[in-house]
Scaffold this motif. Sequence first.
Motif, PDB file in Angstrom:
ATOM      1  N   VAL A  19       0.838  -1.202   0.000  1.00 42.41           N
ATOM      2  CA  VAL A  19       0.000   0.000   0.000  1.00 42.41           C
ATOM      3  C   VAL A  19       0.871   1.251   0.000  1.00 42.41           C
ATOM      4  N   ARG A  20       1.939   1.230   0.769  1.00 42.69           N
ATOM      5  CA  ARG A  20       2.851   2.370   0.832  1.00 42.69           C
ATOM      6  C   ARG A  20       3.379   2.732  -0.555  1.00 42.69           C
ATOM      7  N   GLU A  21       3.769   1.735  -1.322  1.00 42.19           N
ATOM      8  CA  GLU A  21       4.294   1.979  -2.667  1.00 42.19           C
ATOM      9  C   GLU A  21       3.214   2.520  -3.589  1.00 42.19           C
ATOM     10  N   ARG A  22       1.998   2.007  -3.457  1.00 42.55           N
ATOM     11  CA  ARG A  22       0.913   2.479  -4.315  1.00 42.55           C
ATOM     12  C   ARG A  22       0.558   3.933  -4.026  1.00 42.55           C
ATOM     13  N   GLY A  36       6.512   8.598  12.725  1.00 40.52           N
ATOM     14  CA  GLY A  36       6.098   7.377  13.395  1.00 40.52           C
ATOM     15  C   GLY A  36       4.793   6.782  12.946  1.00 40.52           C
ATOM     16  N   ALA A  37       4.101   7.399  11.989  1.00 42.62           N
ATOM     17  CA  ALA A  37       2.838   6.842  11.493  1.00 42.62           C
ATOM     18  C   ALA A  37       2.654   7.235  10.033  1.00 42.62           C
ATOM     19  N   GLU A  38       1.952   6.380   9.290  1.00 43.70           N
ATOM     20  CA  GLU A  38       1.686   6.620   7.880  1.00 43.70           C
ATOM     21  C   GLU A  38       0.226   7.033   7.715  1.00 43.70           C
ATOM     22  N   ASN A 143     -11.772 -14.337  12.311  1.00 41.20           N
ATOM     23  CA  ASN A 143     -12.630 -13.540  11.437  1.00 41.20           C
ATOM     24  C   ASN A 143     -11.813 -12.509  10.648  1.00 41.20           C
ATOM     25  N   GLY A 144     -10.665 -12.941  10.166  1.00 45.12           N
ATOM     26  CA  GLY A 144      -9.825 -12.043   9.379  1.00 45.12           C
ATOM     27  C   GLY A 144      -8.609 -11.528  10.101  1.00 45.12           C
ATOM     28  N   GLY A 145      -8.571 -11.715  11.426  1.00 39.54           N
ATOM     29  CA  GLY A 145      -7.401 -11.302  12.173  1.00 39.54           C
ATOM     30  C   GLY A 145      -7.283  -9.801  12.362  1.00 39.54           C
ATOM     31  N   GLN A 146      -6.060  -9.354  12.478  1.00 38.72           N
ATOM     32  CA  GLN A 146      -5.775  -7.963  12.819  1.00 38.72           C
ATOM     33  C   GLN A 146      -6.147  -7.010  11.675  1.00 38.72           C
ATOM     34  N   ARG A 147      -6.499  -5.779  12.032  1.00 39.92           N
ATOM     35  CA  ARG A 147      -6.776  -4.761  11.027  1.00 39.92           C
ATOM     36  C   ARG A 147      -5.461  -4.201  10.479  1.00 39.92           C
ATOM     37  N   SER A 148      -5.461  -3.954   9.183  1.00 37.26           N
ATOM     38  CA  SER A 148      -4.272  -3.400   8.540  1.00 37.26           C
ATOM     39  C   SER A 148      -4.435  -1.900   8.317  1.00 37.26           C
ATOM     40  N   TRP A 149      -5.219  -1.503   7.319  1.00 32.44           N
ATOM     41  CA  TRP A 149      -5.411  -0.086   6.994  1.00 32.44           C
ATOM     42  C   TRP A 149      -6.837   0.346   7.272  1.00 32.44           C
ATOM     43  N   THR A 150      -7.003   1.614   7.591  1.00 34.93           N
ATOM     44  CA  THR A 150      -8.314   2.249   7.757  1.00 34.93           C
ATOM     45  C   THR A 150      -8.472   3.301   6.671  1.00 34.93           C
ATOM     46  N   ALA A 177     -15.912  17.792   2.850  1.00 38.27           N
ATOM     47  CA  ALA A 177     -16.795  16.926   2.081  1.00 38.27           C
ATOM     48  C   ALA A 177     -16.041  16.225   0.957  1.00 38.27           C
ATOM     49  N   GLY A 178     -16.142  14.895   0.934  1.00 42.51           N
ATOM     50  CA  GLY A 178     -15.559  14.094  -0.130  1.00 42.51           C
ATOM     51  C   GLY A 178     -14.110  13.732   0.046  1.00 42.51           C
ATOM     52  N   SER A 179     -13.443  14.224   1.096  1.00 40.48           N
ATOM     53  CA  SER A 179     -12.018  13.940   1.274  1.00 40.48           C
ATOM     54  C   SER A 179     -11.816  12.577   1.943  1.00 40.48           C
ATOM     55  N   LEU A 180     -10.734  11.924   1.555  1.00 36.34           N
ATOM     56  CA  LEU A 180     -10.400  10.603   2.079  1.00 36.34           C
ATOM     57  C   LEU A 180      -9.202  10.713   3.004  1.00 36.34           C
ATOM     58  N   LEU A 181      -9.322  10.100   4.183  1.00 35.97           N
ATOM     59  CA  LEU A 181      -8.224   9.972   5.139  1.00 35.97           C
ATOM     60  C   LEU A 181      -7.921   8.487   5.258  1.00 35.97           C
ATOM     61  N   ILE A 182      -6.658   8.112   5.076  1.00 38.63           N
ATOM     62  CA  ILE A 182      -6.305   6.692   5.122  1.00 38.63           C
ATOM     63  C   ILE A 182      -5.000   6.529   5.887  1.00 38.63           C
ATOM     64  N   TRP A 183      -4.941   5.499   6.738  1.00 39.36           N
ATOM     65  CA  TRP A 183      -3.719   5.295   7.522  1.00 39.36           C
ATOM     66  C   TRP A 183      -3.463   3.823   7.789  1.00 39.36           C
TER      67      TRP A 183
END
Length: 221
Positions: A19-22, A36-38, A143-150, A177-183
């Motif tokens: 995901v980081r590369e993309r 310390g966080a992406e 049930n899928g295990g740990q969460r990766s990205w939000t 409005a309409g903005s995406l936050l992803i981490w």
Amino acid sequence: MPNSAHPDCDALARIGISVRERLAGNTAFSRFPVEGAEIYRAAEFLSEAHCRHVIGLIDGVACPSRLVDEDDWDGYRTSFSGDINPRDRIVRSLDARLCKLTGIDPGHGESTQGQRYHRGEFYHDHWDWFDTDAPYWRHESRNGGQRSWTAMVYLNAVDEGGTTDFVHLDLKVAPAAGSLLIWNNALPDGTPNPLTMHAARPVVSGVKYVVTKWFRARHWR
């Protein structure tokens, strides 16, 4: 050699690299300059018309929000939320875009959830990743295990308040409005990142709508 320091950490490390590369190659995204966080943001990810449509879906399913572990946490989250219709055309399109953006297998994505915050409503400091020492982990591990990205899309601007605060990073993100936050909920080695603790601060004036999709290390359900 497999890394056994934490459940799913090897898978989370691999997903993080991908995901980081993309995102690094996507000019629509900017990374917040925090250590310390992406954490990334893209403006105008969802159109105004689609935002209005999803707001209507949220109003149709919103119920008092719950916590994974609700013991002794009464009043910690006062918003309303609900899973929105996965067969809806706009929701299907949003899910597909998020999976294509991240490159994460669609089967690893949880149901897309909408949240609504009226004046005074909030969600106190929390992580999206799971505590593997908690009783609920036995269920989540199957049930899928740990969460990766939000991935979280703001559906409207808020008159006052309603920021998303990363409490250990001195980062406050105002709804647009309409903005995406992803981490990334993990560190580069795939272990949970404590610096991703965040909070939905109380809405002071207006109403706040967001839609959130969490991805898992493994196939969800």
